[in-house]
Scaffold this motif. Structure first.
Motif: not given
Length: 308
Positions: A1, A3-4, A165-167, A185-187
């Motif tokens: 994961m 973070n942006s 939060k970007l993946c 986005a991760c979530y």
């Protein structure tokens, strides 16, 4: 994961190697951008410098042309850089700045066209009361609303995106767009989706209803009024209606491109769909209004013939 805030750049994956042809495409797009800039600047100067055009309709037009310059500048410089570049990356800051420019451009355009519909509705349906209803103060307030509200809406949208939060950092487009960033986005992105839905169904739906209502009333007046009234309505409403339909079509194509799987569509067709409303509208509006509105056409002819 990831973070942006840790993502320092995005990769624009829609570009592909075209060899030496990139210089040809660069020149074509540069000429196109120059033409857009010159056409819109010319009409802005014509409206600002001629007191006979200091009327509500032309002031709203001036706001429209300024927005065309703004939107074009948000797209073309980065596009030109990417065409010549071998590595198609853009910094996170530049990407969010482009999203701000392009999305605020589209929103300001929609607001502006809706206010112009309202202006034509008053001018044609209430000609005797037009000057008292559309005062200079009201014009200034409407133009301010046209710019301030969309900018605030897009700034809120970008603030929500920046907290994600970007993946990943790969965007499968020619330019940065909001939906492509949200998809990384991760979530769960419920907050972003809810905000987008609320904005769409309150503001944009309201503006659409205003446009439809205005033109229904204008058509009623045209069918029941005199020949002179019909001619006036046609001469002032035709370019606006053409601009509104073209922009709506462009926005529909953009939504289609971003929301659905277009992998089976030929690459050149996808590029056309991606750039349509950001490239055609800024050039179409100066042509529509410059050629169709008599006052502007006469002043432009006088300007080029050296009689002013």
């Amino acid at each position: 994961m990831i973070n942006s805030t840790q993502v320092s750049y995005f990769t624009l994956a829609a570009y592909f190697d075209i060899g030496i042809l990139k210089y040809l495409f660069f020149l074509i797009i540069l000429c196109f951008y120059t033409l857009i800039a010159c056409a819109n600047v010319l009409l802005i100067v014509v409206i600002c410098m001629n007191r006979s055009l200091h009327e509500p309709m032309y002031l709203f037009l001036c706001s429209l042309f300024v927005n065309e310059l703004y939107g074009s500048t948000g797209l073309f410089p980065l596009l030109l850089v990417q065409i010549l570049s071998d590595i198609h990356t853009v910094s996170t800051t530049a990407c969010f700045l482009q999203i701000l420019c392009l999305y605020s451009y589209a929103n300001v355009q929609f607001y502006n066209l809706a206010i112009m519909s309202y202006d034509r509705y008053l001018a044609i349906c209430y000609p005797l009361q037009y000057n008292t209803r559309m005062t200079s103060n009201k014009v200034a307030i409407l133009i301010a609303i046209t710019w301030v509200f969309p900018l605030l809406a897009v700034i809120i949208m970008i603030s929500l995106n920046a907290s994600l939060k970007l993946c990943g950092n790969i965007i499968y487009r020619l330019f940065c767009d909001n939906y492509s960033v949200v998809k990384l986005a991760c979530y769960d992105t419920s907050a972003n989706n809810i905000y987008g839905l609320i904005y769409t169904f309150t503001v944009l739906t309201g503006l659409t209803i205003l446009n439809v209502y205005a033109y229904i009333k204008i058509l009623k007046v045209c069918f029941s009024g005199s020949k002179q009234t019909r001619q006036k309505a046609i001469s002032t409403c035709t370019p606006h209606l053409a601009s509104l339909l073209n922009f709506s079509c462009g926005c529909f194509l953009e939504v289609l491109q971003s929301r659905f799987d277009m992998s089976r569509v030929p690459i050149m067709c996808r590029i056309f769909l991606s750039l349509y409303f950001l490239t055609c509208q800024p050039l179409l509006n100066p042509l529509l209004y410059g050629l169709n509105l008599t006052k502007i056409r006469i002043i432009c002819k006088s300007l080029f013939s050296g009689k002013m």
